[in-house]
Scaffold this active site. Sequence first.
Site: not given
Ligand code: BG6
Ligand code: MG
Length: 214
Positions: A9, A11, A46-47, A49
């Site tokens: 993963d 973030d 992980g969810v 946007r």
């Molecule tokens: C995930 C994060 O890696 O990416 C989530 O853990 C985030 O919190 C998701 O909502 C989508 O990210 P982005 O950068 O496409 O807005």
């Molecule tokens: Mg993460």
Amino acid sequence: MKFQAIIFDLDGVICFTDEYHYRAWKAMADEMGIPFDRTINNRLRGVSRMASLDIILEQYHGPALSDEKKAALAQQKNDLYRESLREMSTADLSQEVRETLDGLREMGLKLAIGSSSKNTPFILGQIGLKDFFDAVSDGNNITRSKPDPEVFLKAAAMLGIAPEHCLVVEDAVSGAEAGHAGGMKVACLGDAAQHQAGDWNMESIRELLSIVKA
Ligand code: BG6
Ligand code: MG
């Protein structure tokens, strides 16, 4: 060796952009007068946007929001989030992560990213890992975000390695569930480790070096 590939993963595992996600959502929620704290924030890990926005809006009790308004709120959050990302540099890749990645690579493992984020390519560029991974599966090539296993199964397919030979590394409970749903073993950090969501629950990413050897 127990595994042929590790799927990380991004973030909250490779870099600490999870904090920037939190701050940007918090600013949006405060402006809308919506209660939002770190406990709710953990559910966003992980969810995607838009699914994250829906979780935040569970606490919103004002007039109905149109799809256009919701898209604008998500855009507002992403614009603020990207301001933080623009400040990132190779200094935001910790020595611990760098040494662990190098150690795993020296052991002959394939290394991939499996992230729900559409900002993945930008972040990897900022921290100097643009061309480091053997495969990058992210929010730009999936239709279902974690806990669906799609992002990890696509990463495994890109590597040409069967899921049972892959280890997923996650800080999100939803991500650990996604790895397991894909038939993979999971090593957790942070919030997911606190919830004992993994087959291994680590305090430091360095522990991967012994997990894959054992
Ligand atoms: C995930 C994060 O890696 O990416 C989530 O853990 C985030 O919190 C998701 O909502 C989508 O990210 P982005 O950068 O496409 O807005
Ligand atoms: Mg993460």
